[in-house]
Design an enzyme around this catalytic site. Structure first.
Site, mmCIF file in Angstrom:
data_model
loop_
_atom_site.group_PDB
_atom_site.id
_atom_site.type_symbol
_atom_site.label_atom_id
_atom_site.label_comp_id
_atom_site.label_asym_id
_atom_site.label_seq_id
_atom_site.Cartn_x
_atom_site.Cartn_y
_atom_site.Cartn_z
ATOM 1 N NE ARG A 138 38.022 51.989 60.503
ATOM 2 C CZ ARG A 138 37.351 50.994 59.953
ATOM 3 N NH1 ARG A 138 37.303 50.857 58.652
ATOM 4 N NH2 ARG A 138 36.739 50.113 60.711
ATOM 5 C CB CYS B 51 37.335 67.977 64.187
ATOM 6 S SG CYS B 51 36.070 69.218 64.541
ATOM 7 C CD GLU C 255 30.982 51.304 60.054
ATOM 8 O OE1 GLU C 255 31.938 51.298 60.837
ATOM 9 O OE2 GLU C 255 30.243 50.314 59.876
ATOM 10 C CB CYS D 240 33.423 71.062 68.436
ATOM 11 S SG CYS D 240 33.794 69.986 67.045
ATOM 12 C CD GLU E 212 31.300 47.967 55.716
ATOM 13 O OE1 GLU E 212 31.563 47.332 56.759
ATOM 14 O OE2 GLU E 212 31.736 49.095 55.480
ATOM 15 C CD GLU F 284 38.861 46.074 59.288
ATOM 16 O OE1 GLU F 284 39.169 46.397 58.133
ATOM 17 O OE2 GLU F 284 37.855 46.513 59.873
ATOM 18 C CE LYS F 285 47.656 39.633 62.007
ATOM 19 N NZ LYS F 285 47.219 40.582 63.085
ATOM 20 C CG HIS G 19 36.696 41.281 58.927
ATOM 21 N ND1 HIS G 19 35.826 40.886 57.942
ATOM 22 C CD2 HIS G 19 35.975 42.047 59.783
ATOM 23 C CE1 HIS G 19 34.626 41.401 58.194
ATOM 24 N NE2 HIS G 19 34.685 42.103 59.308
#
Ligand code: GLA
Ligand code: ZN
Length: 671
Positions: free
Chosen positions: A109, A113, A148, A158, A301, A349-350, A352
């Site tokens: 994720r 760009c 984020e 760029c 969060e 993230e299992k 988390h």
């Protein structure tokens, strides 16, 4: 602008990962936990647009309607943080290139760009779909754009855009050469098209601080455009709904003062490392409140329990989530949102933490603690929302200064702007002095502050030093330190004695700066200024200071500059300017600010045991937060009458006790 009239409690939920039966069970659990807001669907672009221009929102329509039927609001996320695979495959231009020159392939994720025209086109089109469908949905509380931001990209797009950006900024190639001082190492450029991004291939990110600095500005500018690309679409459907993107903690890559200018609120994700000292989160909250000039912010969060990405993911101890949440509220948050509501079945993230763990029911410690917190927040209602923290001390913080300071080669490899800010902040925080974090600009108004603290204000952009001098001349007190006033906005050193434009106000000049190895230190012997007699340790950097009107408040105890001033104090106009030419011990900073605090009358009116954090939020009423960070009971003396414990309803007067790790929230109506 619509702003919730209660504390939003809940957070990230991914209905796209669950079947209908699980979803219905979750609705039951959410009610038990007093969840009143869900953030969704943060990563569902692939499901919402399975083919270019073909949308499937029916499933989301259903979920949102059911959520609303359960009395829960939504913070709708545009899902643009992870683009669908077809987009990366058909238009490889959306994929970023990293600093090593590697073209990234589809996968992670935030692998896009921000300047890709195709990415922007598809993201805006998706935002239109969201706007059309939900902008007037009664459940909608906030819009959450992407997630984020912070990717630095070095692709062809760029590269070209950076050249045009520079052309606009400097007008001519001659001006650019002068600003970048390209005569050094023969780096003259004759045409904007010769400018290369500062990558690992040319090492310019290390050797050309001026180009790196402009690249960092460019990344912020264009990420801001990328945010606006979606935000403006959403606003066009309903300007009443606040739009934000969540900031990943203290992210250095983006100037958050610039980013949040175009957001309706600052919003951030708080993930303290296990065992991190509580003043760090307090400082970060104050930064977030400072981003929008003191307005309350969104805690977007935090984890209800452990994380998965720390080296050792310690469980949050009983009471820790509650304490962290009240700390955020105490510093100006109006929401208490979490990642995540239900623990995912697989993936990164299992493990988390979540409100609903893999166990799948409410009989867990974390669920019970969260439900208790949810119930308390419900009882508090909206009594302090939108209110301010009435600080009279400003701590200056500036992203451009941060970049420039740490891009610089020398005098020490241990240059750490945040660490220095945190040291100064800790000394103020432990005395419960309320602090506003302020961005120094030409037009910053310091008049409400009795004290302005500017650690390592290395770069003074046009007007910044003049404004600070004006503030002191009119009676203000300024404290600044080593590594201040050294360069302009292009990292060109000032000529005619350090610290440049701050020199006259400080009444000193700095001839040289010694860099100490980590194991070395010097000492500071106190001379005058009301500080306790004796000596304190200092390390890191030692400025060799000459007095030019200032008086020495402390002198070095060792080395060939023994006896030279290390702390100076100067009367300038109606005010006072202090200079601390080193990194003093925490003990010195604490004693120094206690002395200044009492002489300036900025101390806290509540006298509390050490380790008890005391903050006020003031609006129509006054709310007083007392957070006991100690492992044992502590007490505080409440000087004012008329406070009520907002959770128990009992009147509180005089001396009160706070249990280990506990919190008191007291309220009072203003007369
Ligand atoms: C970030 C992200 C979330 C999640 C959490 C995990 O803050 O925004 O999507 O990955 O980290 O701690
Ligand atoms: Zn790019």
């Amino acid at each position: 602008m619509k702003w919730p009239d209660h504390i939003c409690f809940g957070g990230d939920y991914s209905p796209e990962q669950w079947d209908e039966a699980t979803f219905e069970e979750d609705m039951r659990l959410f009610k038990l936990a007093h969840v009143n807001l869900l953030t969704l669907p943060v990563f569902a672009w692939a499901k919402l647009e399975p083919e270019e221009g073909v949308y499937d929102f029916a499933w989301l329509d259903r979920f949102i309607d059911r959520i609303w039927q359960n009395g829960i609001q939504v913070c709708l996320a545009t899902s643009t943080c992870s683009q669908p695979a077809w987009l990366s495959r058909r238009y490889p231009e959306v994929l970023p290139v990293d600093i090593e020159g590697r073209k990234r392939t589809h996968g992670m994720r935030a692998f896009f760009c921000v300047n890709s025209p195709k990415y922007r086109e598809r993201a805006a089109a998706l935002a239109h779909e969201f706007g059309k469908r939900y902008a007037h949905h009664p459940a909608l509380a906030f819009w959450h754009v992407s997630n984020e931001y912070g990717t630095k990209c070095y692709c062809e797009t760029c590269q070209k855009k950076f050249r045009r950006w520079l052309e606009k900024r400097y007008g001519s190639i001659e001006e650019l050469n002068a600003r970048w001082n390209t005569a050094f190492w023969g780096r003259t450029v004759y045409d904007f098209d010769e400018i290369m991004l500062p990558t690992a291939c040319n090492d310019d990110y290390r050797f050309q601080p001026a180009i790196e600095l402009d690249y960092q500005r460019f990344v912020t500018d264009t990420t801001r455009e990328c945010f606006l690309n979606e935000a403006e679409v959403l606003r066009s459907y309903n300007p009443e709904i606040p739009v934000f993107t969540n900031i990943s903690g203290f992210i250095k890559n983006l100037d958050q003062f610039a980013m949040t200018q175009v957001q309706d609120a600052a919003a951030w994700d708080n993930y303290p490392a296990p065992g991190e000292a509580p003043h760090i989160a307090a400082l970060k909250h104050d930064v977030m409140r400072g981003l929008k000039g003191g307005r309350s912010f969104i805690l977007a969060e935090q984890s209800p329990n452990q994380q998965n990405w720390q080296p050792y993911n310690k469980l949050k101890r009983p009471g820790e989530v509650r304490r962290l949440t009240y700390q955020a509220l105490a510093h100006g948050a109006d929401t208490a949102l979490f990642f995540q509501m239900r623990q995912s079945a697989a993936g990164q993230e299992k493990f988390h933490g979540a409100l609903i763990s893999h166990a799948g029911h409410e009989n867990t410690r974390v669920f019970r603690e969260m439900a208790q917190l949810g119930g308390e927040l419900e009882r508090l209602g909206g009594c302090f929302l939108g209110s301010r923290v009435g600080a009279r001390t400003a701590l200056l913080m500036d992203w451009e200064n941060w970049w420039a300071l740490e891009n610089s080669s020398g005098p020490s490899r241990d240059m750490d702007y945040l660490d220095m800010l945190a040291r100064y902040y800790e000394a103020l925080w432990s005395g419960n002095v309320a602090v506003d974090v302020v961005n120094p600009r030409e037009d910053t108004d310091y008049s409400r502050y009795s004290l302005v603290v500017a650690p390592m204000l290395y770069m003074t952009r046009p007007g910044v030093a003049e404004t600070l001098c004006g503030y002191v001349r009119q009676g203000g007190t300024l404290v600044t330190t080593t590594m201040s006033g050294l360069v302009d906005e292009n990292d060109r050193c000032v000529f005619g004695e350090y610290p440049g434009k701050l020199r006259e106000m400080l009444g000193i000049w700095v001839e040289e700066t010694d860099a100490l190895r980590p194991e070395e230190h010097n000492g500071m012997r106190m001379l005058k200024g009301g500080l306790p007699e004796g000596a304190y340790a200092c390390d890191f950097l030692c400025d060799l200071i000459h007095l030019r009107g200032a008086e020495a408040a402390a002198e070095y105890t060792d080395d060939f500059y023994k006896g030279m001033p290390v702390v100076t104090r100067n009367t300038y106009g109606q005010g006072t300017a202090w200079y601390i030419g080193t990194r003093p011990s925490g003990k010195f900073l604490f004693d120094f600010f206690s002395m200044l605090g009492s002489s300036l009358g900025i101390g806290c009116e509540v006298c509390a045991d050490p380790g008890v954090e005391v903050t006020f939020r003031e609006g129509e009423g006054k709310t007083l937060f007392l957070i006991n960070h100690n492992g044992e009971e502590a007490s505080a003396a409440i000087p004012e009458k008329g406070y009520v414990d907002l959770l128990s309803g009992k009147a509180v007067e005089g001396k009160c006790t706070i249990g280990p790790g506990e919190v008191l929230v007291l309220g009072k109506t203003k007369r």
